[in-house]
Enzyme design. Structure first.
Site, PDB file in Angstrom:
ATOM      1  N   SER A 159       0.825  -1.207   0.000  1.00  0.00           N
ATOM      2  CA  SER A 159       0.000   0.000   0.000  1.00  0.00           C
ATOM      3  C   SER A 159       0.857   1.254   0.000  1.00  0.00           C
ATOM      4  O   SER A 159       1.967   1.252   0.538  1.00  0.00           O
ATOM      5  CB  SER A 159      -0.880   0.014   1.257  1.00  0.00           C
ATOM      6  OG  SER A 159      -1.581   1.237   1.349  1.00  0.00           O
ATOM      7  N   TYR A 194      -1.528  -0.622  10.249  1.00  0.00           N
ATOM      8  CA  TYR A 194      -1.778  -1.045   8.867  1.00  0.00           C
ATOM      9  C   TYR A 194      -0.529  -0.798   8.004  1.00  0.00           C
ATOM     10  O   TYR A 194      -0.049  -1.696   7.306  1.00  0.00           O
ATOM     11  CB  TYR A 194      -2.980  -0.286   8.305  1.00  0.00           C
ATOM     12  CG  TYR A 194      -3.293  -0.605   6.861  1.00  0.00           C
ATOM     13  CD1 TYR A 194      -3.748  -1.859   6.489  1.00  0.00           C
ATOM     14  CD2 TYR A 194      -3.114   0.358   5.860  1.00  0.00           C
ATOM     15  CE1 TYR A 194      -4.027  -2.159   5.158  1.00  0.00           C
ATOM     16  CE2 TYR A 194      -3.391   0.074   4.531  1.00  0.00           C
ATOM     17  CZ  TYR A 194      -3.851  -1.189   4.189  1.00  0.00           C
ATOM     18  OH  TYR A 194      -4.117  -1.483   2.866  1.00  0.00           O
TER      19      TYR A 194
HETATM   20  P1  NDP Z   1     -11.588  -5.956  -0.231  1.00  0.00           P
HETATM   21  O1  NDP Z   1     -12.103  -5.830   1.156  1.00  0.00           O
HETATM   22  O2  NDP Z   1     -12.525  -5.800  -1.361  1.00  0.00           O
HETATM   23  O3  NDP Z   1     -10.824  -7.330  -0.412  1.00  0.00           O
HETATM   24  C1  NDP Z   1     -10.122  -7.955   0.627  1.00  0.00           C
HETATM   25  C2  NDP Z   1     -10.028  -9.426   0.300  1.00  0.00           C
HETATM   26  O4  NDP Z   1      -9.262 -10.063   1.328  1.00  0.00           O
HETATM   27  C3  NDP Z   1     -11.371 -10.103   0.249  1.00  0.00           C
HETATM   28  O5  NDP Z   1     -11.405 -10.963  -0.857  1.00  0.00           O
HETATM   29  C4  NDP Z   1     -11.423 -10.907   1.533  1.00  0.00           C
HETATM   30  O6  NDP Z   1     -12.138 -12.113   1.305  1.00  0.00           O
HETATM   31  C5  NDP Z   1      -9.958 -11.212   1.726  1.00  0.00           C
HETATM   32  N1  NDP Z   1      -9.644 -11.566   3.108  1.00  0.00           N
HETATM   33  C6  NDP Z   1      -9.760 -10.826   4.220  1.00  0.00           C
HETATM   34  N2  NDP Z   1      -9.419 -11.538   5.311  1.00  0.00           N
HETATM   35  C7  NDP Z   1      -9.076 -12.779   4.854  1.00  0.00           C
HETATM   36  C8  NDP Z   1      -8.656 -13.971   5.466  1.00  0.00           C
HETATM   37  N3  NDP Z   1      -8.497 -14.064   6.801  1.00  0.00           N
HETATM   38  N4  NDP Z   1      -8.404 -15.057   4.693  1.00  0.00           N
HETATM   39  C9  NDP Z   1      -8.569 -14.988   3.351  1.00  0.00           C
HETATM   40  N5  NDP Z   1      -8.964 -13.882   2.701  1.00  0.00           N
HETATM   41  C10 NDP Z   1      -9.225 -12.793   3.457  1.00  0.00           C
HETATM   42  O7  NDP Z   1     -10.430  -4.863  -0.320  1.00  0.00           O
HETATM   43  P2  NDP Z   1      -9.274  -4.594  -1.396  1.00  0.00           P
HETATM   44  O8  NDP Z   1      -9.531  -5.284  -2.645  1.00  0.00           O
HETATM   45  O9  NDP Z   1      -9.085  -3.132  -1.398  1.00  0.00           O
HETATM   46  O10 NDP Z   1      -8.011  -5.240  -0.635  1.00  0.00           O
HETATM   47  C11 NDP Z   1      -7.083  -6.081  -1.291  1.00  0.00           C
HETATM   48  C12 NDP Z   1      -5.685  -5.702  -0.840  1.00  0.00           C
HETATM   49  O11 NDP Z   1      -5.368  -4.404  -1.314  1.00  0.00           O
HETATM   50  C13 NDP Z   1      -5.492  -5.652   0.677  1.00  0.00           C
HETATM   51  O12 NDP Z   1      -4.263  -6.260   1.033  1.00  0.00           O
HETATM   52  C14 NDP Z   1      -5.439  -4.168   0.980  1.00  0.00           C
HETATM   53  O13 NDP Z   1      -4.703  -3.883   2.138  1.00  0.00           O
HETATM   54  C15 NDP Z   1      -4.760  -3.669  -0.277  1.00  0.00           C
HETATM   55  N6  NDP Z   1      -4.916  -2.246  -0.556  1.00  0.00           N
HETATM   56  C16 NDP Z   1      -6.159  -1.717  -0.786  1.00  0.00           C
HETATM   57  C17 NDP Z   1      -6.282  -0.353  -1.035  1.00  0.00           C
HETATM   58  C18 NDP Z   1      -7.603   0.287  -1.258  1.00  0.00           C
HETATM   59  O14 NDP Z   1      -7.672   1.544  -1.304  1.00  0.00           O
HETATM   60  N7  NDP Z   1      -8.688  -0.432  -1.446  1.00  0.00           N
HETATM   61  C19 NDP Z   1      -5.101   0.530  -1.061  1.00  0.00           C
HETATM   62  C20 NDP Z   1      -3.856  -0.149  -0.838  1.00  0.00           C
HETATM   63  C21 NDP Z   1      -3.781  -1.480  -0.599  1.00  0.00           C
HETATM   64  P3  NDP Z   1     -13.066 -12.884   2.347  1.00  0.00           P
HETATM   65  O15 NDP Z   1     -13.676 -11.859   3.256  1.00  0.00           O
HETATM   66  O16 NDP Z   1     -14.037 -13.591   1.466  1.00  0.00           O
HETATM   67  O17 NDP Z   1     -12.127 -13.835   3.047  1.00  0.00           O
END
Ligand code: NDP
Length: 246
Positions: free
Chosen positions: A141, A154
Site C-alpha cells: 500500500s 496497517y
Molecule cells: P476488499 O475488502 O474488497 O478485499 C479484501 C479481500 O481479502 C477479500 O477478498 C477478503 O475475502 C480477503 N480476506 C480478508 N481476510 C481474509 C482472510 N483471513 N483469509 C482470506 N482472505 C481474506 O479490499 P481490497 O480489494 O481493497 O483489498 C485487497 C488488498 O489491497 C489488501 O491487502 C489491501 O490492504 C490492499 N490495498 C487496498 C487499497 C484500497 O484503497 N482499497 C489501497 C492499498 C492497498 P473474504 O472476506 O471472502 O475472506
C-alpha cells in the site's frame, strides 16, 4: 511464456483488487485459482470466468491458517500441474489513532496482512524451488510509503511485507524467483467498510473513497504488467494511485 497458460493463485479473490485480478488474468489466458473465505462469492466469480471461456477454480482459504495456503497451492499443482505465480492480496485495515489501543484490531491486521503473506510464502517457495521458477506478487500500500496518523499498524504490516520481499529478492539471485510489491493508493473496494467502529466516520471515508478512488481493474492491470515480463525481468516495486491523491 508470458501470461497465457500461467497458473496463478490469488488470495482475497472474493472482492475488490483480488477479484479484478483473477478476472483480468483469466481474460488474458491465465489459469486462475481463487482463494478467500466467502466461498459463495468465489463460486460465482469462477462460474462467470468459466462461462466466458476462462479456466478457474476456487478454494476456501483463511490466510491466517497455514494449512489453507498449502491447500491453495496444492490445488494449483494437483489440478493444473504447477504454480507460476502467487498473488498475496488478502488484507484488512482497521483505522484509528494508536491511543485507542485497539489491540484486537492490531492483532487482526498482523494475522491477515503479515502472517497471511508469510503462510503463502511458506506454501509456495518449495513448489517454486522444485519447478525451478516462480513469482511472488504482494499487494502492499501507499500507506507504507507515506506514513499518516491513524494508519500506524496497517502501514507497518504493509512495510513488513515489503521487507520480506526485498530480502527474498536478495536471497534469490539464482534467478529462480521473481518478487513484486504492488503499492496501490485509494481503490474503490470494500476495504474500508469494516475499518471503522464509528458509522459516521465510515460513511465519510466511503464517500471520499467513492469520489477519489480508482477502479480495482487498474491495479489488476499493474499486476498483469509485472507478470507479463520475460523471465529475466523483475518488476520489483510498482506504485499505482489516483492522479488526484495527495
Ligand atoms: P476488499 O475488502 O474488497 O478485499 C479484501 C479481500 O481479502 C477479500 O477478498 C477478503 O475475502 C480477503 N480476506 C480478508 N481476510 C481474509 C482472510 N483471513 N483469509 C482470506 N482472505 C481474506 O479490499 P481490497 O480489494 O481493497 O483489498 C485487497 C488488498 O489491497 C489488501 O491487502 C489491501 O490492504 C490492499 N490495498 C487496498 C487499497 C484500497 O484503497 N482499497 C489501497 C492499498 C492497498 P473474504 O472476506 O471472502 O475472506
Amino acid at each position: 511464456m508470458s501470461i497465457e497458460g500461467k497458473v496463478v493463485a490469488v488470495t482475497g479473490a472474493s472482492s475488490g483488487i483480488g477479484e479484478a485480478t483473477a478476472r483480468h488474468l483469466a481474460s488474458l489466458g491465465a489459469v486462475v485459482v481463487l482463494g478467500a473465505r466467502r466461498a459463495d462469492r468465489l463460486d460465482q466469480i469462477v462460474g462467470e470466468i468459466t462461462a466466458g471461456g476462462g479456466v478457474a477454480t476456487a478454494v476456501r482459504v483463511d490466510v491466517t491458517d497455514p494449512a489453507d495456503l498449502r491447500s491453495l497451492v496444492g490445488v494449483a499443482v494437483e489440478r493444473f500441474g504447477r504454480l507460476d505465480v502467487l498473488v498475496g492480496n488478502a488484507g484488512i485495515t482497521k483505522i484509528g489513532p494508536m491511543a485507542e489501543l485497539d489491540l484486537a484490531g492490531w492483532q487482526a491486521m498482523i494475522d491477515v496482512n503479515v502472517n497471511g503473506v508469510l503462510h503463502g510464502i511458506a506454501a509456495a517457495l518449495p513448489v517454486f524451488r522444485r519447478q525451478g521458477s516462480g513469482h511472488l506478487v504482494t499487494v502492499v500500500s501507499t500507506s507504507g510509503l507515506k506514513i499518516v496518523p491513524t494508519q500506524a499498524v496497517y502501514a507497518g504490516t504493509k512495510n513488513a511485507v515489503r521487507t520480506f520481499l526485498e530480502a527474498l529478492r536478495q536471497e534469490s539471485t539464482d534467478g529462480l524467483l521473481r518478487t513484486t510489491s504492488i503499492s496501490p493508493g485509494y481503490v474503490r473496494t470494500e476495504l474500508v467498510d469494516n475499518a471503522f467502529e464509528d458509522p459516521a466516520v465510515r460513511e465519510e471515508v466511503q464517500k471520499s473513497m467513492a469520489d477519489l478512488g480508482i477502479e480495482p481493474a487498474a491495479v489488476a492491470r499493474a499486476i498483469a504488467f509485472a507478470i507479463d515480463q520475460p523471465e529475466d525481468v523483475e518488476i520489483g516495486d510498482l506504485t499505482i494511485r489516483p492522479t488526484r491523491q495527495g
